[in-house]
Design a protein around this motif. Structure first.
Motif, PDB file in Angstrom:
ATOM      1  N   ILE A  79       0.811  -1.224   0.000  1.00 34.97           N
ATOM      2  CA  ILE A  79       0.000   0.000   0.000  1.00 34.97           C
ATOM      3  C   ILE A  79       0.844   1.274   0.000  1.00 34.97           C
ATOM      4  O   ILE A  79       0.306   2.358  -0.096  1.00 34.97           O
ATOM      5  CB  ILE A  79      -0.994   0.029   1.181  1.00 34.97           C
ATOM      6  CG1 ILE A  79      -0.280   0.026   2.522  1.00 34.97           C
ATOM      7  CG2 ILE A  79      -1.988  -1.115   1.072  1.00 34.97           C
ATOM      8  CD1 ILE A  79      -1.203   0.230   3.712  1.00 34.97           C
ATOM      9  N   VAL A  80       2.175   1.124   0.064  1.00 37.30           N
ATOM     10  CA  VAL A  80       3.048   2.303   0.070  1.00 37.30           C
ATOM     11  C   VAL A  80       3.505   2.581  -1.357  1.00 37.30           C
ATOM     12  O   VAL A  80       3.963   1.684  -2.071  1.00 37.30           O
ATOM     13  CB  VAL A  80       4.274   2.063   0.987  1.00 37.30           C
ATOM     14  CG1 VAL A  80       5.211   3.255   0.957  1.00 37.30           C
ATOM     15  CG2 VAL A  80       3.822   1.790   2.415  1.00 37.30           C
ATOM     16  N   ASN A  81       3.379   3.836  -1.772  1.00 38.82           N
ATOM     17  CA  ASN A  81       3.839   4.242  -3.095  1.00 38.82           C
ATOM     18  C   ASN A  81       5.321   3.941  -3.275  1.00 38.82           C
ATOM     19  O   ASN A  81       6.074   3.821  -2.299  1.00 38.82           O
ATOM     20  CB  ASN A  81       3.599   5.736  -3.309  1.00 38.82           C
ATOM     21  CG  ASN A  81       2.164   6.032  -3.630  1.00 38.82           C
ATOM     22  OD1 ASN A  81       1.518   5.314  -4.386  1.00 38.82           O
ATOM     23  ND2 ASN A  81       1.635   7.087  -3.043  1.00 38.82           N
ATOM     24  N   LYS A  82       5.764   3.859  -4.509  1.00 38.79           N
ATOM     25  CA  LYS A  82       7.136   3.503  -4.854  1.00 38.79           C
ATOM     26  C   LYS A  82       8.166   4.323  -4.065  1.00 38.79           C
ATOM     27  O   LYS A  82       9.143   3.783  -3.577  1.00 38.79           O
ATOM     28  CB  LYS A  82       7.366   3.673  -6.359  1.00 38.79           C
ATOM     29  CG  LYS A  82       8.747   3.290  -6.799  1.00 38.79           C
ATOM     30  CD  LYS A  82       8.910   3.462  -8.291  1.00 38.79           C
ATOM     31  CE  LYS A  82      10.336   3.124  -8.703  1.00 38.79           C
ATOM     32  NZ  LYS A  82      10.538   3.328 -10.130  1.00 38.79           N
ATOM     33  N   ASN A  83       7.991   5.591  -3.928  1.00 33.81           N
ATOM     34  CA  ASN A  83       8.937   6.446  -3.211  1.00 33.81           C
ATOM     35  C   ASN A  83       8.429   6.814  -1.816  1.00 33.81           C
ATOM     36  O   ASN A  83       8.882   7.794  -1.234  1.00 33.81           O
ATOM     37  CB  ASN A  83       9.233   7.711  -4.020  1.00 33.81           C
ATOM     38  CG  ASN A  83       9.976   7.383  -5.302  1.00 33.81           C
ATOM     39  OD1 ASN A  83      10.901   6.583  -5.291  1.00 33.81           O
ATOM     40  ND2 ASN A  83       9.551   7.970  -6.408  1.00 33.81           N
TER      41      ASN A  83
END
Length: 101
Positions: A79-83
């Motif tokens: 659920i965490v964006n790439k950056n």
């Protein structure tokens, strides 16, 4: 606590619920976040001779006992964006197990 199953999750909103349930819902709906900032129970409650601030021992209550330090981590990487970032406050004794996962 709210029943979040099949609930639409919104950005810029705080939810008071079981983190495992909302993580499942976020994965199900492909919801992404930039930051997870969390302070889970440390499992450090115990009886001893420690006295400070009007408290005897280090017993913070049932919420700090028998918490599965690893189980709640399942899926948070999805659920965490790439950056994005994940910040976990915890006792140094628990960090080895958290870092392995």
């Amino acid at each position: 606590m709210w029943n979040i199953i099949n609930m639409e999750i919104s950005k810029n909103k705080l939810y008071n619920c079981d983190c495992k349930k909302i993580i499942k819902q976020m994965i199900k709906t492909n919801f992404k976040v930039d930051l997870i900032l969390t302070d889970p129970p440390y499992n450090i409650s115990r009886k001893n001779n420690f006295n400070t601030m009007g408290r005897n021992g280090i017993d913070f209550g049932d919420w700090d006992k028998n918490f599965d330090q690893i189980d709640w981590l399942n899926g948070i990487g999805n659920i965490v964006n790439k950056n994005g970032s994940i910040i976990i406050f915890n006792d140094w004794k628990n960090m080895g197990g958290l870092l392995v996962n």
